[in-house]
Design an enzyme around this catalytic site. Structure first.
Site, PDB file in Angstrom:
ATOM      1  N   CYS A  79       0.736  -1.075   0.053  1.00  0.00           N
ATOM      2  CA  CYS A  79       0.091   0.011   0.007  1.00  0.00           C
ATOM      3  C   CYS A  79       0.788   1.364   0.229  1.00  0.00           C
ATOM      4  O   CYS A  79       1.901   1.426   0.727  1.00  0.00           O
ATOM      5  CB  CYS A  79      -0.755   0.067   1.217  1.00  0.00           C
ATOM      6  SG  CYS A  79      -1.921   1.325   1.467  1.00  0.00           S
ATOM      7  N   CYS A  83       0.653   4.484   7.025  1.00  0.00           N
ATOM      8  CA  CYS A  83      -0.103   4.175   8.326  1.00  0.00           C
ATOM      9  C   CYS A  83       0.905   3.453   9.322  1.00  0.00           C
ATOM     10  O   CYS A  83       1.200   2.659   9.071  1.00  0.00           O
ATOM     11  CB  CYS A  83      -1.458   3.657   8.234  1.00  0.00           C
ATOM     12  SG  CYS A  83      -2.350   4.441   6.706  1.00  0.00           S
ATOM     13  N   CYS A  86       0.489  -0.091  10.321  1.00  0.00           N
ATOM     14  CA  CYS A  86       0.105  -1.180   9.277  1.00  0.00           C
ATOM     15  C   CYS A  86       1.259  -1.915   8.593  1.00  0.00           C
ATOM     16  O   CYS A  86       2.018  -1.241   8.153  1.00  0.00           O
ATOM     17  CB  CYS A  86      -0.754  -0.355   8.315  1.00  0.00           C
ATOM     18  SG  CYS A  86      -1.477  -1.754   7.237  1.00  0.00           S
ATOM     19  N   CYS A 123     -16.671  -8.470   5.598  1.00  0.00           N
ATOM     20  CA  CYS A 123     -16.020  -7.213   5.117  1.00  0.00           C
ATOM     21  C   CYS A 123     -15.072  -7.561   4.570  1.00  0.00           C
ATOM     22  O   CYS A 123     -13.925  -8.270   5.027  1.00  0.00           O
ATOM     23  CB  CYS A 123     -15.736  -6.624   6.709  1.00  0.00           C
ATOM     24  SG  CYS A 123     -14.721  -5.184   6.647  1.00  0.00           S
ATOM     25  N   CYS A 154     -19.786  -5.143   3.741  1.00  0.00           N
ATOM     26  CA  CYS A 154     -18.811  -4.054   4.315  1.00  0.00           C
ATOM     27  C   CYS A 154     -17.717  -4.199   3.321  1.00  0.00           C
ATOM     28  O   CYS A 154     -17.152  -5.316   3.034  1.00  0.00           O
ATOM     29  CB  CYS A 154     -18.663  -4.122   5.706  1.00  0.00           C
ATOM     30  SG  CYS A 154     -17.698  -2.749   6.208  1.00  0.00           S
ATOM     31  N   CYS A 214     -18.999   2.983   8.751  1.00  0.00           N
ATOM     32  CA  CYS A 214     -18.299   2.103   9.556  1.00  0.00           C
ATOM     33  C   CYS A 214     -16.999   3.075   9.917  1.00  0.00           C
ATOM     34  O   CYS A 214     -16.274   2.959   9.090  1.00  0.00           O
ATOM     35  CB  CYS A 214     -18.175   0.721   9.169  1.00  0.00           C
ATOM     36  SG  CYS A 214     -16.990  -0.055  10.332  1.00  0.00           S
ATOM     37  N   ARG A 286     -17.913  -2.249  17.666  1.00  0.00           N
ATOM     38  CA  ARG A 286     -17.197  -3.623  17.581  1.00  0.00           C
ATOM     39  C   ARG A 286     -15.897  -3.957  18.315  1.00  0.00           C
ATOM     40  O   ARG A 286     -15.089  -2.829  18.109  1.00  0.00           O
ATOM     41  CB  ARG A 286     -16.869  -3.594  16.058  1.00  0.00           C
ATOM     42  CG  ARG A 286     -18.406  -3.414  15.137  1.00  0.00           C
ATOM     43  CD  ARG A 286     -17.883  -3.694  13.413  1.00  0.00           C
ATOM     44  NE  ARG A 286     -19.389  -3.432  12.999  1.00  0.00           N
ATOM     45  CZ  ARG A 286     -20.444  -3.935  12.862  1.00  0.00           C
ATOM     46  NH1 ARG A 286     -20.552  -5.107  13.266  1.00  0.00           N
ATOM     47  NH2 ARG A 286     -21.480  -3.659  12.159  1.00  0.00           N
TER      48      ARG A 286
END
Ligand code: SAM
Ligand code: DTB
Ligand code: SF4
Length: 339
Positions: A79, A83, A86, A123, A154, A214, A286
């Site tokens: 990616c 972040c 991550c 998801c 999702c 979400c 969640r």
């Protein structure tokens, strides 16, 4: 456990038995939490806070039911974003093997297994800054096919243009996951390749397209107590608040900038869940990443605090989640019904 037991045995007579519940005196209008109100909530005695959260929970949700959601990584690693938590970022060397977008058939087959395992929600996550136009047909086909199986859908794919949001919504996507992760003031410490405002722009597009939002965050990234309050204020003061609020405990990954962070104390984690429940009464809260490291007792506290959904299956996106059999045993012990 023993200490609690002894304290209650040796405690004084139950003088407060018939006393009414503490007044819900910190209950501002939805979407209008001031910092002082949120701080007051966070500094309540833990037992009072949990009681209040449980009362709010029971006003809005079935008390012993927990929604089971299953994740799949439809595109892993490589990616462009940075972040700091991550392992899928191309900026860090975490040893994760990157892969291309899965084909629609493989995703459908994974959704069938998820449904057979008891999940009612599926998801699909992709390690992208944003989806490419050339992938939109396949993504929409995944949504339509998974939805036609009777699963709630999702996706989390990074930033969306208005037309991408429209397309996913038309394909039948129920929720779009796009986390703010931490307080606006703390955002730049965690991510440099996009801004908090970029995140809000996509969230607005999701809203405008008619999908449910979400949106949640991560704790245990070295944030300050005030950042946890700021995270929940930013979520609760969205108008409307997100229908779904994943609260993740950081899964620390060696090779990422935040890989050495100290874990959050389980009581503090449950406090955050309770505050989320009180500040966003109607939302799904969640209990998301991080359960693998949580004891049964810590998870039970989170359910008492108002968490009403978990990710099921032994994998999250790329990291481990408790075995289904462990979750089944925990639910049986607590009398919880997964649905
Ligand atoms: N790339 C998309 C994005 O970031 O919006 C979607 C996938 S991303 C992996 C989904 C969410 O997973 C992130 O927003 C973050 O909140 C959460 N997450 C990622 N890595 C995590 C970790 N190591 N521990 C806890 N939560 C994590
Ligand atoms: C969310 O807030 N948590 C889920 C879901 N949304 C996509 C993802 C957790 C990922 C944990 C790290 C991993 O397994 O890669
Ligand atoms: Fe990419 Fe999402 Fe990971 Fe950030 S959290 S690096 S956007 S996959």
């Amino acid at each position: 456990m023993t200490i609690l037991f002894e304290a209650s045995k040796s405690g004084t007579k139950p003088a407060q038995k018939n006393k009414p519940m503490p007044p819900q005196d910190l209950h501002p209008q939805h979407n209008a939490w001031s910092r002082s109100e949120a701080e007051a909530l966070f500094s309540m005695p833990f037992i009072d806070l949990i009681l209040r959260a449980q009362n709010v929970h029971r006003e809005h949700h079935a008390p012993n039911r927990v929604q089971l959601s299953q994740l799949i990584s439809i595109k892993t690693g490589g990616c462009a974003e940075d972040c700091g938590y991550c392992n899928q970022s191309a900026h860090f060397d975490t040893g994760l093997k990157a892969s291309k977008l899965m084909d629609v058939e493989s995703v459908i087959s994974a959704a069938k297994s998820a449904k057979a395992g008891g999940a009612s929600r599926f998801c699909m996550g992709a390690a992208w800054r944003e989806p490419k136009e050339r992938d939109m047909d396949a993504l929409c086909a995944m949504v339509t096919d998974v939805k036609s199986m009777g699963l709630e859908t999702c996706m989390t794919l990074g930033m969306l243009t208005p037309s991408q949001a429209e397309r996913l919504s038309h394909a039948g996507l129920d929720y779009y996951n796009h986390n703010i992760d931490t307080a606006p003031e703390d955002y730049g410490r965690v991510i440099s390749t996009r801004t908090f405002e970029d995140r809000l722009a996509t969230l607005n597009r999701v809203r405008e397209s008619g999908m449910k939002v979400c949106c949640g965050g991560i704790v245990g990234m070295g944030e300050q107590a005030e950042d946890r309050i700021g995270l929940l204020m930013a979520l609760a003061n969205m108008d409307p608040a997100p229908e779904s609020v994943p609260i993740n405990a950081l899964v620390p990954i060696a090779g990422t900038p935040l890989g050495d962070s100290d874990p959050v104390h389980p009581i503090e984690f449950a406090r955050l869940i309770a505050a989320a429940r009180i500040m966003m009464p109607e939302s799904y809260v969640r209990l998301s990443a991080g359960r693998e490291e949580m004891s049964d007792e810590a998870q039970a506290l989170c359910f008492m605090a108002g968490a009403n959904s978990i990710f099921t299956g032994d994998q999250l996106l790329t990291t481990d989640n408790p075995e289904t059999s462990e979750d089944a045993a925990l639910f049986a012990r607590l009398g919880l019904q997964g649905e």
